[in-house]
Write a protein that holds these residues in place. Structure first.
Motif, mmCIF file in Angstrom:
data_model
loop_
_atom_site.group_PDB
_atom_site.id
_atom_site.type_symbol
_atom_site.label_atom_id
_atom_site.label_comp_id
_atom_site.label_asym_id
_atom_site.label_seq_id
_atom_site.Cartn_x
_atom_site.Cartn_y
_atom_site.Cartn_z
ATOM 1 N N GLU A 99 8.195 7.519 -0.633
ATOM 2 C CA GLU A 99 9.423 8.229 -0.262
ATOM 3 C C GLU A 99 10.291 7.363 0.650
ATOM 4 O OE1 GLU A 99 7.707 11.759 1.438
ATOM 5 O OE2 GLU A 99 8.176 12.934 -0.358
ATOM 6 N N ARG A 100 9.647 6.668 1.612
ATOM 7 C CA ARG A 100 10.414 5.818 2.528
ATOM 8 C C ARG A 100 11.084 4.669 1.786
ATOM 9 N NH1 ARG A 100 9.103 1.202 4.368
ATOM 10 N NH2 ARG A 100 6.857 1.470 4.096
ATOM 11 N N VAL A 101 10.319 3.982 0.930
ATOM 12 C CA VAL A 101 10.882 2.852 0.190
ATOM 13 C C VAL A 101 12.007 3.317 -0.724
ATOM 14 C CG1 VAL A 101 10.370 1.114 -1.581
ATOM 15 C CG2 VAL A 101 8.818 1.424 0.350
ATOM 16 N N ALA A 102 11.819 4.461 -1.361
ATOM 17 C CA ALA A 102 12.874 4.992 -2.225
ATOM 18 C C ALA A 102 14.131 5.309 -1.415
ATOM 19 C CB ALA A 102 12.376 6.246 -2.946
ATOM 20 N N GLY A 103 13.941 5.909 -0.232
ATOM 21 C CA GLY A 103 15.087 6.226 0.604
ATOM 22 C C GLY A 103 15.811 4.982 1.087
ATOM 23 N N GLU A 104 15.036 3.947 1.456
ATOM 24 C CA GLU A 104 15.644 2.701 1.922
ATOM 25 C C GLU A 104 16.407 2.002 0.805
ATOM 26 O OE1 GLU A 104 12.374 0.544 3.556
ATOM 27 O OE2 GLU A 104 12.206 1.847 5.324
ATOM 28 N N ALA A 105 15.995 2.229 -0.431
ATOM 29 C CA ALA A 105 16.671 1.619 -1.577
ATOM 30 C C ALA A 105 17.736 2.544 -2.176
ATOM 31 C CB ALA A 105 15.652 1.257 -2.648
ATOM 32 N N ASP A 106 18.034 3.657 -1.454
ATOM 33 C CA ASP A 106 19.092 4.584 -1.877
ATOM 34 C C ASP A 106 18.811 5.191 -3.246
ATOM 35 O OD1 ASP A 106 20.548 4.060 0.470
ATOM 36 O OD2 ASP A 106 21.399 2.250 -0.427
ATOM 37 N N MET A 107 17.590 5.639 -3.439
ATOM 38 C CA MET A 107 17.251 6.333 -4.676
ATOM 39 C C MET A 107 16.329 7.494 -4.339
ATOM 40 S SD MET A 107 14.232 4.087 -6.419
ATOM 41 C CE MET A 107 13.752 5.554 -7.310
ATOM 42 N N SER A 108 16.170 8.427 -5.267
ATOM 43 C CA SER A 108 15.304 9.566 -5.025
ATOM 44 C C SER A 108 13.876 9.224 -5.427
ATOM 45 C CB SER A 108 15.784 10.782 -5.820
ATOM 46 O OG SER A 108 15.799 10.488 -7.202
ATOM 47 N N ALA A 109 12.919 9.688 -4.645
ATOM 48 C CA ALA A 109 11.506 9.423 -4.937
ATOM 49 C C ALA A 109 10.989 10.424 -5.970
ATOM 50 C CB ALA A 109 10.677 9.535 -3.661
ATOM 51 N N PRO A 110 10.067 9.996 -6.825
ATOM 52 C CA PRO A 110 9.488 10.929 -7.795
ATOM 53 C C PRO A 110 8.515 11.869 -7.105
ATOM 54 C CG PRO A 110 8.328 8.844 -7.880
ATOM 55 C CD PRO A 110 9.459 8.662 -6.908
ATOM 56 N N ARG A 111 8.302 13.016 -7.694
ATOM 57 C CA ARG A 111 7.318 13.934 -7.126
ATOM 58 C C ARG A 111 5.906 13.383 -7.274
ATOM 59 N NH1 ARG A 111 9.265 20.088 -8.710
ATOM 60 N NH2 ARG A 111 11.256 20.015 -7.582
ATOM 61 N N GLU A 112 5.659 12.655 -8.348
ATOM 62 C CA GLU A 112 4.335 12.056 -8.532
ATOM 63 C C GLU A 112 4.455 10.846 -9.439
ATOM 64 O OE1 GLU A 112 2.622 14.658 -12.268
ATOM 65 O OE2 GLU A 112 2.152 15.316 -10.227
ATOM 66 N N LEU A 113 3.428 10.019 -9.395
ATOM 67 C CA LEU A 113 3.367 8.852 -10.270
ATOM 68 C C LEU A 113 2.722 9.233 -11.590
ATOM 69 C CD1 LEU A 113 2.137 6.159 -7.707
ATOM 70 C CD2 LEU A 113 4.480 6.609 -8.456
ATOM 71 N N LEU A 114 2.900 8.400 -12.601
ATOM 72 C CA LEU A 114 2.238 8.604 -13.878
ATOM 73 C C LEU A 114 0.770 8.189 -13.770
ATOM 74 C CD1 LEU A 114 4.933 7.068 -16.258
ATOM 75 C CD2 LEU A 114 4.517 9.495 -15.826
ATOM 76 N N GLU A 115 -0.103 8.927 -14.450
ATOM 77 C CA GLU A 115 -1.503 8.508 -14.520
ATOM 78 C C GLU A 115 -1.616 7.330 -15.484
ATOM 79 O OE1 GLU A 115 -4.334 11.528 -15.316
ATOM 80 O OE2 GLU A 115 -3.703 12.823 -13.656
ATOM 81 N N ARG A 116 -2.393 6.340 -15.102
ATOM 82 C CA ARG A 116 -2.624 5.162 -15.940
ATOM 83 C C ARG A 116 -4.110 4.840 -15.929
ATOM 84 N NH1 ARG A 116 2.364 4.591 -18.459
ATOM 85 N NH2 ARG A 116 3.975 3.716 -17.097
ATOM 86 N N THR A 117 -4.620 4.390 -17.067
ATOM 87 C CA THR A 117 -6.015 3.968 -17.163
ATOM 88 C C THR A 117 -6.066 2.653 -17.924
ATOM 89 O OG1 THR A 117 -6.767 6.275 -17.205
ATOM 90 C CG2 THR A 117 -8.354 4.596 -17.908
ATOM 91 N N GLY A 118 -6.339 1.552 -17.206
ATOM 92 C CA GLY A 118 -6.365 0.242 -17.851
ATOM 93 C C GLY A 118 -5.034 -0.123 -18.464
ATOM 94 N N HIS A 119 -3.953 0.132 -17.741
ATOM 95 C CA HIS A 119 -2.592 -0.073 -18.262
ATOM 96 C C HIS A 119 -2.134 -1.508 -17.971
ATOM 97 C CE1 HIS A 119 1.481 1.240 -19.403
ATOM 98 N NE2 HIS A 119 1.904 0.460 -18.432
ATOM 99 N N PRO A 120 -1.649 -2.251 -18.963
ATOM 100 C CA PRO A 120 -1.211 -3.633 -18.715
ATOM 101 C C PRO A 120 -0.046 -3.688 -17.721
ATOM 102 C CG PRO A 120 -1.486 -3.232 -21.070
ATOM 103 C CD PRO A 120 -1.573 -1.890 -20.390
ATOM 104 N N ASP A 121 -0.236 -4.407 -16.635
ATOM 105 C CA ASP A 121 0.821 -4.619 -15.643
ATOM 106 C C ASP A 121 0.409 -5.802 -14.766
ATOM 107 O OD1 ASP A 121 2.696 -4.650 -13.645
ATOM 108 O OD2 ASP A 121 2.599 -2.508 -13.199
ATOM 109 N N PRO A 122 0.600 -7.018 -15.260
ATOM 110 C CA PRO A 122 0.158 -8.199 -14.497
ATOM 111 C C PRO A 122 0.869 -8.359 -13.161
ATOM 112 C CG PRO A 122 1.430 -8.845 -16.447
ATOM 113 C CD PRO A 122 1.146 -7.383 -16.578
ATOM 114 N N ILE A 123 2.100 -7.854 -13.026
ATOM 115 C CA ILE A 123 2.821 -7.990 -11.755
ATOM 116 C C ILE A 123 2.120 -7.176 -10.667
ATOM 117 C CG2 ILE A 123 4.976 -7.487 -10.550
ATOM 118 C CD1 ILE A 123 6.441 -8.014 -13.191
ATOM 119 N N THR A 124 1.890 -5.888 -10.920
ATOM 120 C CA THR A 124 1.202 -5.045 -9.940
ATOM 121 C C THR A 124 -0.199 -5.563 -9.685
ATOM 122 O OG1 THR A 124 2.490 -3.129 -10.660
ATOM 123 C CG2 THR A 124 0.488 -2.683 -9.414
#
Length: 281
Positions: A99-124
């Motif tokens: 919520e803080r990071v979203a507010g600092e970036a002038d955007m609304s925060a999501p109520r929740e994140l998506l569930e992921r299981t073994g999801h490809p995301d090399p950056i994260t």
């Protein structure tokens, strides 16, 4: 998690304002993980293992391997079936950080994140492993590094794992000269001055998000990278100009051990502290 995984973490670091990160190596798991207060983001530094998660409404099957992430939103509960051993890094991220990071970036925060299981995301995945690598070393450096990484991870989660992608508005310009001098004076301090990202940003009258961006715009380095370079420059001066032992120099600069100091020094110079001292004298 120690009760569920039936082992202690290999390493762990926590901060009341930013959550916690832990590196686990555990065996097979066939158990229900109760709802947690924080979001849990996981990645797998090595190995390959089947993952199965059941939450009563659906079944998710994935593979634990390098470059993928698993996300358990806060409040979620599921039964896990993992047939063999797993090497995993887990970040416990409070929703207030998102919520803080979203507010600092002038955007609304999501109520929740998506569930992921073994999801490809090399950056994260790379960000999580970097945060795990910074659990031992110089306490001030590692804490500052983890704070910055947690904000980066929250930004990444908002952009890639929050349903609709977040749109961040770019802002330009560095710190005002007097503000930059004050930040550098704080980072230069050799006593117990608070050099956390929160303290630096508060001094500048900026959010952590905007302070990091402006500091890098002004110096070419993130606050963590600047402090790491400054500490190692201090080490070089002490090695060259004094007869202090490597152990005492390591302790004076706030490293948790001579090994951690030597690893950081070698990463920057290519030499061990002792070899560098002999070469410079």
């Amino acid at each position: 998690m120690a009760r569920v995984l039936k082992t202690a973490p290999v390493s762990m670091a926590s901060d009341p304002t930013s959550g916690a990160i832990a590196h686990w190596k555990h065996g097979a798991l066939h158990d229900v993980v109760e709802p947690m207060a924080d979001h849990v983001i996981m990645t797998y530094p090595t190995g390959v293992q089947r993952l199965e998660r059941r939450n009563g409404r659906s079944i998710a099957i994935g593979t634990a391997r390098t470059g993928v992430v698993t996300i358990i939103p806060a409040g979620s509960s599921a039964r896990w079936d993992i047939p063999g051993s797993v090497n995993v890094v887990q970040l416990y991220l409070p929703h207030r950080t998102i919520e803080r990071v979203a507010g600092e970036a002038d955007m609304s925060a999501p109520r929740e994140l998506l569930e992921r299981t073994g999801h490809p995301d090399p950056i994260t995945s790379r960000l999580l492993i970097s945060a795990s690598d910074a659990i031992e070393g110089s306490a001030a450096l590692d804490a500052l590094f983890r704070h910055q990484l947690n904000d980066l991870l929250a930004t990444r989660l908002l952009a890639a794992h929050a349903g609709s992608p977040a749109i961040f508005q770019p802002t330009l310009g560095g710190l005002a000269p007097i503000t930059l001098r004050r930040a550098i004076q704080r980072l230069h301090s050799d006593d117990d001055t608070d050099v956390s990202l929160a303290a630096l940003a508060s001094d500048a009258g900026l959010s952590r998000f905007h302070f990091c961006r402006a500091f890098k715009e002004s110096t070419g380095l993130s606050p963590h990278a600047w402090l790491r370079q400054h500490r190692l420059e201090q080490a070089m001066k002490m090695l060259r100009d004094t007869d202090d032992s490597v152990v005492s120099i390591s302790a004076a600069l706030g490293y948790s051990s001579q090994t951690a100091f030597a690893a950081a020094f070698r990463k920057l110079t290519g030499d061990t502290p002792s070899d560098w001292r002999r070469r410079m004298r």
